[in-house]
Design a protein around this motif. Structure first.
Motif, short mmCIF file in Angstrom:
data_model
loop_
_atom_site.label_atom_id
_atom_site.label_comp_id
_atom_site.label_asym_id
_atom_site.label_seq_id
_atom_site.Cartn_x
_atom_site.Cartn_y
_atom_site.Cartn_z
N ARG A 595 -0.02 48.20 -46.71
CA ARG A 595 0.63 46.91 -46.94
C ARG A 595 1.63 46.62 -45.83
O ARG A 595 2.33 47.51 -45.36
N SER A 596 1.69 45.35 -45.41
CA SER A 596 2.64 44.95 -44.37
C SER A 596 3.62 43.95 -44.95
O SER A 596 3.28 43.17 -45.86
N GLU A 597 4.83 43.96 -44.43
CA GLU A 597 5.87 43.06 -44.93
C GLU A 597 6.84 42.72 -43.80
O GLU A 597 7.08 43.52 -42.89
N LEU A 598 7.38 41.51 -43.88
CA LEU A 598 8.48 41.13 -43.01
C LEU A 598 9.76 41.69 -43.60
O LEU A 598 10.07 41.44 -44.78
N LEU A 599 10.51 42.45 -42.84
CA LEU A 599 11.74 43.04 -43.35
C LEU A 599 12.79 41.95 -43.56
O LEU A 599 13.00 41.08 -42.69
N ASP A 600 13.41 41.99 -44.71
CA ASP A 600 14.43 41.00 -45.06
C ASP A 600 15.76 41.45 -44.46
O ASP A 600 16.44 42.34 -45.01
N LEU A 601 16.15 40.86 -43.33
CA LEU A 601 17.37 41.23 -42.63
C LEU A 601 18.32 40.05 -42.56
O LEU A 601 17.88 38.89 -42.51
N PRO A 602 19.62 40.31 -42.51
CA PRO A 602 20.55 39.23 -42.19
C PRO A 602 20.23 38.70 -40.79
O PRO A 602 20.19 39.46 -39.82
N THR A 603 19.98 37.39 -40.70
CA THR A 603 19.48 36.84 -39.44
C THR A 603 20.50 36.93 -38.32
O THR A 603 20.19 37.33 -37.20
N GLY A 604 21.74 36.57 -38.60
CA GLY A 604 22.74 36.57 -37.55
C GLY A 604 22.54 35.42 -36.57
O GLY A 604 21.52 34.74 -36.58
N ALA A 605 23.53 35.20 -35.74
CA ALA A 605 23.46 34.14 -34.72
C ALA A 605 22.98 34.73 -33.41
O ALA A 605 23.11 35.93 -33.16
N PRO A 606 22.39 33.90 -32.54
CA PRO A 606 21.95 34.40 -31.23
C PRO A 606 23.12 34.95 -30.41
O PRO A 606 24.28 34.54 -30.57
N ILE A 607 22.79 35.86 -29.53
CA ILE A 607 23.77 36.41 -28.60
C ILE A 607 24.26 35.27 -27.70
O ILE A 607 23.47 34.52 -27.14
N GLY A 608 25.57 35.16 -27.55
CA GLY A 608 26.15 34.12 -26.72
C GLY A 608 26.80 33.02 -27.50
O GLY A 608 27.54 32.20 -26.94
N VAL A 609 26.56 32.93 -28.81
CA VAL A 609 27.21 31.90 -29.63
C VAL A 609 28.69 32.20 -29.75
O VAL A 609 29.55 31.32 -29.63
N GLY A 610 29.01 33.47 -30.01
CA GLY A 610 30.40 33.91 -30.03
C GLY A 610 31.05 33.78 -31.40
O GLY A 610 30.84 32.81 -32.13
N GLY A 611 31.85 34.79 -31.75
CA GLY A 611 32.65 34.74 -32.96
C GLY A 611 31.88 34.86 -34.25
O GLY A 611 32.39 34.49 -35.31
N VAL A 612 30.65 35.37 -34.20
CA VAL A 612 29.83 35.49 -35.41
C VAL A 612 29.65 36.96 -35.73
O VAL A 612 29.28 37.75 -34.85
N PRO A 613 29.88 37.39 -36.99
CA PRO A 613 29.70 38.81 -37.33
C PRO A 613 28.22 39.16 -37.45
O PRO A 613 27.37 38.31 -37.70
N PHE A 614 27.92 40.42 -37.21
CA PHE A 614 26.56 40.93 -37.35
C PHE A 614 26.56 42.02 -38.42
O PHE A 614 27.51 42.78 -38.56
N GLU A 615 25.47 42.07 -39.16
CA GLU A 615 25.31 43.05 -40.22
C GLU A 615 24.11 43.94 -39.92
O GLU A 615 23.13 43.49 -39.31
#
Length: 818
Positions: A595-615
C-alpha cells in the motif's frame, strides 16, 4: 535602367464582407521618385519614365505636380472611396497632391488617378515617405500601376496593400538606412550600405503589406527578361549579326540596360532564397546541413563544410588566427555526383589540418574568399597529398573552385569548399562576391547556433556539477535518483536532491525546488544545497535545519524562494524524522501489503518567506518500505489539478519492480508521458532496509584510562562473534586510539562505543564534548598527533561531526569477502 523595380504581389484579402480571398500574382513595375521640400524632382527612376512617359532628363528639376497631375473628377472605386483618398490600413489621410506639395511629415499612402503623357489616365497606388537626414528634406514616392495588380476576372481590393518600407527598417532616410543596414545584413560596411541604399532609391526595394499580419518582401525585377525571352533575343541578335545589322538595333531601346542587371537580380534572388532556408533551428547540426544543402545544385555542384574543432566541440569562441596546426572537422558534404562517390574519399566527421600553401589555408587566415577558376593537375596533386592512401584528384581536377570563409565577429569559424563540374561555367568575380555574402549570412546563423549550443552546454554543465553523485547504498538503505531537465527553451532549473551521511548510521534525504528557471535558479540551488550539506553535518534536527535555511535565504536576497523536504532516516530505530517547507509530501510504500500513501506532514512555508515556524514529525517504518520524494514538476501539469498527478504518483510508486532503478523508471513513465510538463524534475527513492539489532553492539564507557583496555577487549570479542576475527587487530588498535583521545583531551562525562555490521564495518566513538579533533602533523619525537593519523591511514574512510549532545568520531573498514 529602363524599367522600375517590380513588386511580387501576394494573396490579398478583399474588403467588404471579407469572406472571399483574392490572389494578385505576378510582377508589377514600381516607379521611384524623390522630391525636395519645394516639390522639385531630384530623382526619377527608369520605372517612373515608363509609367509616366517623361524621360529622366526632362523630369529632373521640374515640379512634381507638373509631371504627376492629379485628375480633378475621380470616379468611385469598388469600395466607394474616391481614388484620391487615403485607402490603406489606417483610416483617412492626405491625398497625393497635398503629399507632393511638401505638406507631409509622416508616411502616407493612397490611390489616385493621374493625367500622364498621352490621352490616357493612369490609375496608381502610391506611397510617400519623408526622408530625414543631412541636407534638404526630401520625400520618397513609390508608385505602382493599379491595373497591373488586378487579374482580368478578379476584383482585387487594395485597401490592405501598402509597402512596409519604413515599417520593416524604421526607415527615416537614406543616410540612416545606410547606417542601419550593417545590423540587418551581415558583413556589410557603411560604404557598401550606402551603395545599396542608392540602388534602393533607383530600383525600389519596399516590402508590401497585404494585411496587418502578412508582409511580403519585394524583390526588384530590374527588368530582367525570362529565359524564353533571353533565348529569343539571342536568336534575333544572331540573325542580325549574320545580316550585318548592329545587334543593338535589334533590341528595344530599354533592353540594353536590362542585361546589365541579369546576374545581379539572379544573385539577389538566390541570396534571399538561401536566407529563408537557413537558420530555421538553433540546433548546430541541423543548421550545418541547411547551409550545405542551400547552395547545391543552384550555385555549386559540390559543397564541403569545415568547422574549427572548438565550434564542433561546443566550446567557447575560438581564439587567435588559424594556423597549420588548427584542426578542421568536415561536418557536411553535399554533391550532385552519383551516390557514394565522395563518401570513402572524404568522409564526414574527419578532422585534418591544412598546409600553408593551400587555398584553404589562405581563406582561413585572411578571412577572404579564394577563387580558383580551374584546378590544374599540379594543384590537384598538391591538394590530394593531404589525403593519405586516398586519391582525390579524379574528384577535383579541372573543376572550378571557390573557398569562402564562415565568419562571425571577424573570427573564422570554418569555411566552405564549393566545386563546379568541368562542363559548368567557371566561378567568376561576381560569384566570389555572392559566395562571400552567402558565407557571411551562413556564418552568422552558424554562430547563433554555436552560441546557443555553447550556452546550453555551459548551463547544463553548471547544473550537473551542482547535482550530487549519490552512492546507491547508504547505511541501512538503498537509494536511486532521476533528474529530468525542463522542456522549456531554458532547460536549466533549480530542482535538486541529496543524501548526507549522519552519525549513528543515519542518513539525511533531501529534495528541493528553487522557484523559477535559468542560471539564477541553478546558482541559488547550489547555494542552498551547500548550506543543507553543511547544516546536516552539524546534525541539526530537521525543523531547525529548515529554520536556519530560511534565515540564509533571507540574507541572500528578497527574491530567493524555494521549497524543501528534509528527512532523517534512522535504520536502527526504524523511523523517519521529517520536516517540510512548502514542498509536496512524500509517498511511503509499505513493504507488507504494497500500500502507498502520501505522508500527512505540516506543509510549512517555502524557504525565503521568513518568520514562519517549521514542524517535524516522526514516522515509524519497517524494513523494505520505500520512501519516494520528488519535485512538483513531476506531478504538476498546466491545466490539470495537482491531485491527479499525486494520485498517479502513489499508484505508480506502489507498482512492483525488479530493482530501485526499475521502480524510478516506472514512475517516470507513468507521469512524464502526460502532455504539458514544462518544469524540471528531481526524484529520489530510498528503500529503507533497516539494520537488525544483532548487527549493532553498543557499550558505555567511563572517562577512565582503564576503559581503553576494556574497549579493546569488547571489540575483539564482538568481532569474533560476528565471524570477523580477521579485522580484530586493526579495529582494536584504532578503537584504542579514539577512546584514548576522548579520555585524555575531551574531559567527557559520557563515552559511547558503537559497532555496526552492514555493507562495511562502522565503528563510532561518541562523547559530550563539542570540540572536534584535528588531524595534525606529528614528528618522531612528538607525543601527540599520531592517533588520528593512524586512523586515517588504516581505515577505509573516517570522519568527525558534531551532534546535538557533543560529537562523534567514526571510521569504516571494508568487510572481507565471504
Amino acid at each position: 535602367m529602363d524599367r522600375g523595380s517590380e513588386v511580387g504581389a501576394a494573396p490579398s484579402r478583399g474588403a467588404g464582407n471579407g469572406a472571399v480571398e483574392h490572389a494578385a500574382t505576378g510582377r508589377v513595375p514600381l516607379a521611384v521618385v524623390v522630391v525636395d521640400r519645394d516639390g522639385l524632382v531630384s530623382h526619377w527612376s527608369s520605372g517612373a519614365r515608363r509609367m509616366f512617359g517623361a524621360p529622366r532628363e526632362e523630369a529632373l528639376g521640374r515640379h512634381v505636380l507638373d509631371l504627376l497631375p492629379v485628375s480633378g473628377a475621380l470616379p468611385e472605386d469598388t469600395d466607394g472611396a474616391p481614388f484620391g483618398s487615403y485607402a490603406t490600413y489606417d483610416g483617412l489621410g492626405p491625398g497625393l497632391e497635398s503629399s507632393l506639395d511638401g505638406r507631409l511629415s509622416y508616411p502616407a499612402a493612397g490611390r489616385a488617378r493621374l493625367t500622364a503623357a498621352g490621352p490616357d489616365r493612369i490609375d496608381v497606388l502610391w506611397w510617400a515617405y519623408p526622408l530625414v537626414g543631412p541636407g534638404k528634406e526630401r520625400l520618397l514616392v513609390l508608385a505602382a500601376d493599379a491595373d497591373a495588380m488586378r487579374h482580368e476576372d478578379d476584383d482585387v481590393s487594395f485597401e490592405r496593400i501598402a509597402p512596409g518600407f519604413a515599417l520593416h527598417t524604421d526607415f527615416p532616410g537614406a543616410e540612416e538606412l545606410a547606417r542601419r543596414l550593417p545590423e540587418i545584413l551581415p558583413s556589410m560596411s557603411v560604404g557598401e550600405s550606402a551603395r545599396i541604399v542608392s540602388q534602393v532609391l533607383e530600383l525600389g526595394y519596399p516590402v508590401l503589406e497585404f494585411s496587418q499580419n502578412d508582409r511580403v518582401p519585394v524583390t526588384p525585377d530590374w527588368g530582367v527578361p525570362r529565359r524564353e525571352e533571353r533565348k529569343a533575343r539571342r536568336e534575333r541578335a544572331a540573325r542580325a549579326a549574320a545580316s550585318g545589322v548592329p545587334v543593338t538595333q535589334c533590341l528595344p531601346d530599354d533592353e540594353g540596360e536590362d542585361l546589365e542587371y541579369v546576374a545581379v537580380r539572379e544573385r539577389l534572388e538566390f541570396l534571399n532564397e538561401v536566407s529563408g532556408r537557413i537558420g530555421t533551428s538553433l540546433d548546430l547540426s541541423r543548421t550545418i546541413l541547411e547551409v550545405s544543402r542551400a547552395v547545391v545544385p543552384r550555385f555549386t555542384d559540390v559543397a564541403g563544410t569545415y568547422l574549427r574543432e572548438q565550434v564542433v566541440a561546443g566550446e567557447g569562441f575560438p581564439e587567435g588566427v588559424p594556423d597549420t596546426t588548427t584542426m578542421w572537422h568536415r561536418v557536411a558534404l553535399e554533391h550532385t555526383d552519383e551516390p557514394g562517390r565522395w563518401d570513402d574519399v572524404v568522409p564526414v566527421g574527419e578532422a585534418m589540418p591544412f598546409p600553408a600553401h593551400t587555398p584553404f589555408f589562405q581563406c582561413m587566415t585572411t578571412g577572404e574568399p579564394v577563387l580558383v577558376p580551374r584546378i590544374s593537375e599540379q594543384m590537384g596533386h598538391m591538394i590530394a597529398a593531404q589525403f593519405e592512401k586516398r586519391d582525390i584528384r579524379p574528384l577535383i581536377t579541372h573543376r572550378s573552385m571557390l573557398v569562402v570563409p564562415l565568419k562571425a565577429r571577424n573570427v573564422v569559424l570554418g569555411f566552405m569548399i564549393l566545386l563546379r563540374h568541368p562542363e559548368r561555367v567557371e566561378f567568376n568575380d561576381m560569384d566570389r562576391v555572392t559566395g562571400a555574402e552567402l558565407a557571411a549570412r551562413a556564418g552568422l546563423v552558424l554562430d547563433n547556433a554555436r552560441m546557443y549550443t555553447y550556452q546550453e552546454s555551459v548551463a547544463e554543465t553548471l547544473q550537473d556539477s551542482m547535482l550530487p553523485t549519490i552512492a546507491p547504498r547508504m547505511a541501512g538503505c538503498d537509494i536511486a535518483t532521476r533528474y529530468l531537465p525542463g522542456t522549456l527553451l531554458g532547460r536549466v532549473g533549480g530542482d535538486w536532491f541529496d543524501s548526507v551521511k549522519l552519525p549513528g548510521s543515519r542518513t539525511a534525504l533531501v529534495v528541493g525546488d528553487v522557484m523559477g528557471h535559468g542560471l539564477n535558479s541553478a546558482a541559488m540551488m547550489g547555494q542552498l544545497r551547500t548550506a543543507v550539506q553543511t547544516m546536516a553535518a552539524l546534525d541539526l534536527p530537521p525543523a531547525q535545519l529548515l529554520r536556519n535555511l530560511d534565515d540564509l535565504a533571507q540574507r541572500l536576497g528578497d527574491n530567493y524562494l524555494a521549497t524543501c523536504l528534509y528527512a532523517v532516516y534512522d535504520p536502527i530505530a526504524g523511523e523517519l524524522h521529517i520536516a517540510n517547507a512548502g514542498h509536496i509530501p512524500p509517498v511511503l510504500v509499505r513493504a507488507g501489503d504494497g500500500r502507498s500513501e502520501l505522508l500527512d506532514l505540516p506543509t510549512g512555508a517555502p524557504i525565503g518567506v521568513g518568520g514562519v515556524p517549521f514542524e517535524a514529525v516522526r514516522v515509524r517504518v519497517d524494513p523494505g518500505d520505500r520512501l519516494v520524494m520528488c519535485t512538483d514538476g513531476l506531478v504538476e501539469v498546466r491545466g490539470e489539478d495537482i491531485g491527479v498527478g499525486l494520485a498517479t504518483l502513489c499508484e505508480s510508486a506502489a507498482h512492483p519492480a525488479a530493482s530501485m532503478d526499475h521502480a524510478c523508471d516506472t514512475i517516470i513513465r507513468a507521469l512524464n508521458t502526460r502532455g504539458g510538463r514544462k518544469d524540471d524534475v528531481a526524484l529520489l527513492m530510498a528503500r529503507l532496509n533497516g539494520i537488525e539489532s544483532e548487527d549493532v553492539a553498543v557499550w558505555r564507557l567511563a572517562p577512565d584510562p582503564v576503559e581503553v583496555g576494556r574497549a579493546r577487549a569488547v571489540i575483539r570479542e564482538q568481532l569474533h562473534v560476528w565471524g570477523l576475527s580477521g579485522l580484530a587487530d586493526i579495529t582494536e588498535l584504532m578503537v584504542g586510539e579514539l577512546v584514548t583521545n576522548v579520555i585524555r583531551h575531551a574531559q567527557s562525562r559520557r563515552i559511547e562505543l558503537r559497532l555496526v555490521r552492514g555493507d562495511v564495518l562502522l565503528c563510532e566513538v561518541e562523547d559530550d564534548d563539542h570540540t572536534l579533533p584535528i588531524l595534525v602533523s606529528a614528528g618522531p619525537g612528538d607525543e601527540f598527533g599520531r592517533g588520528l593519523r593512524l586512523v586515517s591511514a588504516l581505515s577505509r574512510e573516517w570522519g568527525a561531526s558534531r551532534t546535538g549532545a557533543g560529537k562523534t568520531v567514526w571510521f569504516e573498514l571494508t568487510l572481507p569477502r565471504s
